[in-house]
Design a protein around this motif. Sequence first.
Motif, mmCIF file in Angstrom:
data_model
loop_
_atom_site.group_PDB
_atom_site.id
_atom_site.type_symbol
_atom_site.label_atom_id
_atom_site.label_comp_id
_atom_site.label_asym_id
_atom_site.label_seq_id
_atom_site.Cartn_x
_atom_site.Cartn_y
_atom_site.Cartn_z
ATOM 1 N N TYR B 216 0.822 -1.206 0.000
ATOM 2 C CA TYR B 216 0.000 0.000 0.000
ATOM 3 C C TYR B 216 0.859 1.260 0.000
ATOM 4 C CZ TYR B 216 -2.858 3.733 1.963
ATOM 5 O OH TYR B 216 -3.469 4.935 2.200
ATOM 6 N N LYS B 217 1.986 1.211 0.708
ATOM 7 C CA LYS B 217 2.805 2.421 0.860
ATOM 8 C C LYS B 217 3.776 2.654 -0.290
ATOM 9 C CE LYS B 217 1.863 4.404 4.890
ATOM 10 N NZ LYS B 217 1.709 5.853 5.068
ATOM 11 N N CYS B 218 4.010 1.663 -1.123
ATOM 12 C CA CYS B 218 5.016 1.807 -2.175
ATOM 13 C C CYS B 218 4.602 2.886 -3.173
ATOM 14 C CB CYS B 218 5.209 0.478 -2.896
ATOM 15 S SG CYS B 218 6.356 0.622 -4.286
ATOM 16 N N PRO B 219 5.436 3.908 -3.364
ATOM 17 C CA PRO B 219 5.038 5.023 -4.236
ATOM 18 C C PRO B 219 5.030 4.673 -5.723
ATOM 19 C CG PRO B 219 7.268 5.358 -3.424
ATOM 20 C CD PRO B 219 6.750 4.134 -2.745
ATOM 21 N N THR B 220 5.677 3.581 -6.107
ATOM 22 C CA THR B 220 5.735 3.258 -7.548
ATOM 23 C C THR B 220 5.030 1.944 -7.870
ATOM 24 O OG1 THR B 220 7.842 2.100 -7.272
ATOM 25 C CG2 THR B 220 7.961 4.451 -7.801
ATOM 26 N N ASN B 221 4.222 1.446 -6.941
ATOM 27 C CA ASN B 221 3.516 0.170 -7.137
ATOM 28 C C ASN B 221 4.456 -0.962 -7.558
ATOM 29 O OD1 ASN B 221 0.941 1.096 -6.479
ATOM 30 N ND2 ASN B 221 0.729 2.008 -8.520
ATOM 31 N N ALA B 222 5.621 -0.971 -6.965
ATOM 32 C CA ALA B 222 6.591 -2.002 -7.336
ATOM 33 C C ALA B 222 6.376 -3.307 -6.566
ATOM 34 C CB ALA B 222 8.007 -1.487 -7.087
ATOM 35 N N LEU B 223 5.494 -3.278 -5.563
ATOM 36 C CA LEU B 223 5.300 -4.471 -4.736
ATOM 37 C C LEU B 223 3.923 -5.090 -4.963
ATOM 38 C CD1 LEU B 223 6.730 -2.994 -1.401
ATOM 39 C CD2 LEU B 223 7.904 -4.582 -2.925
ATOM 40 N N HIS B 224 3.847 -6.407 -4.826
ATOM 41 C CA HIS B 224 2.565 -7.110 -4.922
ATOM 42 C C HIS B 224 2.661 -8.403 -4.119
ATOM 43 C CE1 HIS B 224 5.178 -8.499 -8.241
ATOM 44 N NE2 HIS B 224 4.738 -9.683 -7.861
ATOM 45 N N PHE B 225 1.483 -8.995 -3.830
ATOM 46 C CA PHE B 225 1.490 -10.274 -3.121
ATOM 47 C C PHE B 225 1.934 -11.385 -4.061
ATOM 48 C CE2 PHE B 225 -1.763 -8.410 -0.117
ATOM 49 C CZ PHE B 225 -0.929 -8.478 0.987
ATOM 50 N N SER B 226 2.723 -12.284 -3.537
ATOM 51 C CA SER B 226 3.201 -13.415 -4.321
ATOM 52 C C SER B 226 2.035 -14.364 -4.628
ATOM 53 C CB SER B 226 4.269 -14.164 -3.535
ATOM 54 O OG SER B 226 4.545 -15.385 -4.163
ATOM 55 N N GLU B 227 2.108 -14.989 -5.792
ATOM 56 C CA GLU B 227 1.062 -15.965 -6.104
ATOM 57 C C GLU B 227 1.420 -17.356 -5.586
ATOM 58 O OE1 GLU B 227 0.178 -15.672 -10.252
ATOM 59 O OE2 GLU B 227 -0.718 -13.686 -9.978
ATOM 60 N N LYS B 228 2.696 -17.555 -5.305
ATOM 61 C CA LYS B 228 3.115 -18.909 -4.935
ATOM 62 C C LYS B 228 3.673 -19.024 -3.531
ATOM 63 C CE LYS B 228 4.174 -20.685 -9.486
ATOM 64 N NZ LYS B 228 5.217 -20.504 -10.506
ATOM 65 N N ILE B 229 4.394 -17.990 -3.130
ATOM 66 C CA ILE B 229 5.172 -18.152 -1.886
ATOM 67 C C ILE B 229 4.409 -17.607 -0.692
ATOM 68 C CG2 ILE B 229 7.354 -17.593 -0.752
ATOM 69 C CD1 ILE B 229 8.258 -17.150 -3.829
ATOM 70 N N THR B 230 4.336 -18.444 0.341
ATOM 71 C CA THR B 230 3.650 -18.009 1.556
ATOM 72 C C THR B 230 4.658 -17.803 2.686
ATOM 73 O OG1 THR B 230 3.241 -20.304 2.099
ATOM 74 C CG2 THR B 230 1.442 -19.107 1.047
ATOM 75 N N GLY B 231 4.246 -16.969 3.637
ATOM 76 C CA GLY B 231 5.129 -16.620 4.751
ATOM 77 C C GLY B 231 4.778 -17.373 6.019
ATOM 78 N N ILE B 232 5.188 -16.820 7.121
ATOM 79 C CA ILE B 232 5.089 -17.488 8.420
ATOM 80 C C ILE B 232 3.670 -17.927 8.778
ATOM 81 C CG2 ILE B 232 5.056 -15.224 9.609
ATOM 82 C CD1 ILE B 232 6.665 -18.312 11.078
ATOM 83 N N TYR B 233 2.661 -17.150 8.387
ATOM 84 C CA TYR B 233 1.289 -17.537 8.724
ATOM 85 C C TYR B 233 0.568 -18.208 7.555
ATOM 86 C CZ TYR B 233 1.729 -14.905 13.058
ATOM 87 O OH TYR B 233 2.122 -14.457 14.288
ATOM 88 N N GLY B 234 1.340 -18.661 6.597
ATOM 89 C CA GLY B 234 0.733 -19.363 5.477
ATOM 90 C C GLY B 234 0.012 -18.447 4.506
ATOM 91 N N ALA B 235 0.240 -17.161 4.612
ATOM 92 C CA ALA B 235 -0.389 -16.211 3.696
ATOM 93 C C ALA B 235 0.684 -15.650 2.760
ATOM 94 C CB ALA B 235 -1.048 -15.101 4.497
ATOM 95 N N PRO B 236 0.262 -15.163 1.572
ATOM 96 C CA PRO B 236 1.251 -14.759 0.567
ATOM 97 C C PRO B 236 2.212 -13.660 1.039
ATOM 98 C CG PRO B 236 -0.996 -14.229 -0.127
ATOM 99 C CD PRO B 236 -1.107 -15.046 1.091
ATOM 100 N N ILE B 237 3.474 -13.812 0.698
ATOM 101 C CA ILE B 237 4.454 -12.786 1.049
ATOM 102 C C ILE B 237 4.464 -11.713 -0.043
ATOM 103 C CG2 ILE B 237 5.873 -14.460 2.274
ATOM 104 C CD1 ILE B 237 7.948 -14.030 -0.092
ATOM 105 N N THR B 238 5.194 -10.659 0.205
ATOM 106 C CA THR B 238 5.342 -9.575 -0.764
ATOM 107 C C THR B 238 6.428 -9.939 -1.776
ATOM 108 O OG1 THR B 238 4.665 -7.934 0.833
ATOM 109 C CG2 THR B 238 6.020 -7.155 -0.978
ATOM 110 N N GLU B 239 6.185 -9.554 -3.032
ATOM 111 C CA GLU B 239 7.229 -9.718 -4.047
ATOM 112 C C GLU B 239 7.476 -8.365 -4.698
ATOM 113 O OE1 GLU B 239 6.996 -14.295 -5.661
ATOM 114 O OE2 GLU B 239 6.010 -12.716 -6.820
ATOM 115 N N VAL B 240 8.687 -8.207 -5.223
ATOM 116 C CA VAL B 240 9.014 -6.904 -5.819
ATOM 117 C C VAL B 240 9.223 -7.047 -7.330
ATOM 118 C CG1 VAL B 240 11.481 -7.160 -5.326
ATOM 119 C CG2 VAL B 240 10.514 -4.871 -5.624
#
Lengths: 337, 267, 238
Positions: B216-240
Amino acid sequence: MQTEFLTGNEVVVKAALSAGARLMFGYPITPSTEITKTFAEEAIKNPRLLFIQTEDEISAGFGVIGAILGGKKSFTSTAGPGTVLMQDPISMAEAMRLPFVGIITQRGGPSTGTVIYSQQEVNLTCFGGNGEGLRIVYSPSNLQEVYDLTIKTFNNAWKYRFPSFLLTDGYLAKAKSKVEIYEPSYLSTTKQILGDAKKIVNIRNTYSTEEELAKILDKYINEYEQISKHIRDYESYHCTDAKTIIFAHGSVASACRAACSQLKRVGLFRPITLRPFPEYEAKMIARRADKVIIVESSAGQFSRMVKNAIFGVKTVVLEYQKPALGITPEEIIGLLK
Amino acid sequence: MKEDNLKILLAGEGGQGVQVIAEILNNTAYKAGLESIYIPNYGVEQRGGVSLAYLQLSKNPIAYPKFKIADILVVLCERAINRVKNYSNRKTKIINGIGFVEKVEEHNLSPRTYNMMILGLLTEFLPLDNGLVLKTMEEKFKKKNIPAELLNQNKQAFLLGRGLAVRLPRYAKKLASVPIKDHRKWPTFVKTSSDKPKITIKINPQYCKSCGICIYKCPTNALHFSEKITGIYGAPITEVDIKKCIGCGMCESVCPDTAIEVEKEKS
Amino acid sequence: MIPKCYKKENLPHKFCPGCGYGVILKSLGSVIDHLKIANKSVIGLDIGCGLLAWNLFDVDTIQTHHGRTTPTMAGFKFAKPEAIVLAIMGDGGGYAIGLQSLLHSAHRNDPITVILVNNTLYAMTGGQMAPTTLANEITDTTPKGRDSEKTGLPFLGPEIIATLTNKQAYIARASIRSPLQVESCIEKAIKNQMRGKGFSFVEVLSICPTNWKTNAEESFKFLEKMEDVFVLGEIKKP
């Protein structure tokens, strides 16, 4: 050693200073107020002492805890409704095994009651809070013992790390009489618990599972039972061939002792520590008598502890209860003659 | 009902929804005229701790809400295994839900529907009517104003779970045989830009909880949720998308979990 | 960057996804690193979500009782004046159950630093009304929104505390929208204590996506609304 002419509350301050107390946190409440006043006067004279008057008893108790964490002997004093509020910090001291020292000068209850006298804060001092009563409680019967046992209260608090109390009452607090003041032969050492640069500590009082907490409690309860044999203390007076044994504690025990000296075959058993309670000795003495009389200025707070200790003994048990009223030697003599 | 008192213990990560499963089953049992009781059991943390639900169904009144040995033990995360393994004996049916995590995603369902898939699966082993469980679930979600689309997905997950129950023996492994993943060994994802000045973004899935603040905070929309990789709580991590990244460091500064690091070469 | 004074073995921390505490503690961590005070500092944690930080720092910490962190840490400071003493609490702990102690500590000008996290509700218990709840905000205990006619307007802590303290106090309000601002205010507050001046207090506006039931964008929109009510800035400096 020197003889001084002091009130019980002044004796407490003398003893606290002899025991090495450096900080006092307090909130005025009768009949304990002169303890705060006297300590504040001492703190003016001695730059190593500090007196903080807090906004309430809760804050006084937590201030004591803070100072203890910093490794300084510190204490508070209170009574009645203040003892009620004080359960909040005391339960934290119990949970964290902090050498909290409290002087409780019992007044009439419930609620604001009287400012004068009672023995109604036994439950609160011994078992208040949402815990198991892992506390050390001394009940002095006269001004000399106020001095002696205040020093013991500080020593045992720091030696065994359980919250420790001197349970006096309005009579003992206000009475003025002769007391021997001396340098204690033994003083417990202090230890900085938090903020010691040599070691990082993270102290918690919140646990995530039942089992986690239960494990800690088991350990503490076990340790409390282990150390009890070194702490529990009692006085027996004229008990050897007594047919009747009076059970009493605190200043009431002094009245009973005086009565016993004038009565035949009447003895006194007096727990000096209410927590841990001298259960074994109480049982042994009760067993030998024909009759046990439990005397107190409360409607059974002390009696429940005695009956619990002597459970199984077949001796007849009588109770003499005067909640929030003083009990004189004459009264006891009249009762037993 | 075979046993007069069927004891079910559910264990999962806080936030995974084990309490919702137990609540729905408890409510269903009540509607069906059975005796039932349910208690939640968890620590102070709302997330990041193990959350247990004790549920009992019976024809006769139930004496006590907790029990020592479960008839059915449902485990939804690795961390819960140590907490609950003492609640099982040789007779305990163990439903190891960990093996099913990917199933919801394979069917294009939101990861949040995972618990409802487990509900569907578990219902197959209980003396409760499927339709009634589904109805109770719907009522509960409607009360919470869950959007229609998500409710629909939850229903689909429930049906998916029912289907999986048929193949359950394959998944019902012994607890001890489940390997516990060591989160600390998860690889950090590193991306470096080819243009000058060189920008390197490191994203650590063992810390990323998928809150989305960096996105949400990225000024150039360079970040998005990963479609494949999940993090500690089993939810998608951020990808750049490193081409869009200007190396401003905003994501690093707003990340509450220290999961993202930005290095920018001095030009 | 992970602050040096974090215990890395205890990461990830136990706070919910998106919890503002993560940003506040990270900012505090950077200040502790920057001032090199990890072995001189003591952190008291109130009951509330903040207690989850008990093993996060490689700094001495203690969990106290709900609302009692201020008097505990003040007591510690009296015993150990050379220590840097920090008290971390939520808006419930500071402005409701512990208000009496907070105000009197400020009034006595106790030389401690209080960091109070304002997320407009009681988060650990699942989102009930706090003194800071905004007008019309829905919580567990205000299901139709907070009725300010009957339950009051959001509590303005720093402004009230500013009226009680003497000239030596440092009082500020920051928001996690700007982690740098949070860091700067915390640093000034701690320096105020280190210079032997008086009470220092920083209220930090934070977000609670779990109890607000918001995503990242909605959380920050709500934070904006909070900033209209709780004005940011340094309210008092020596």
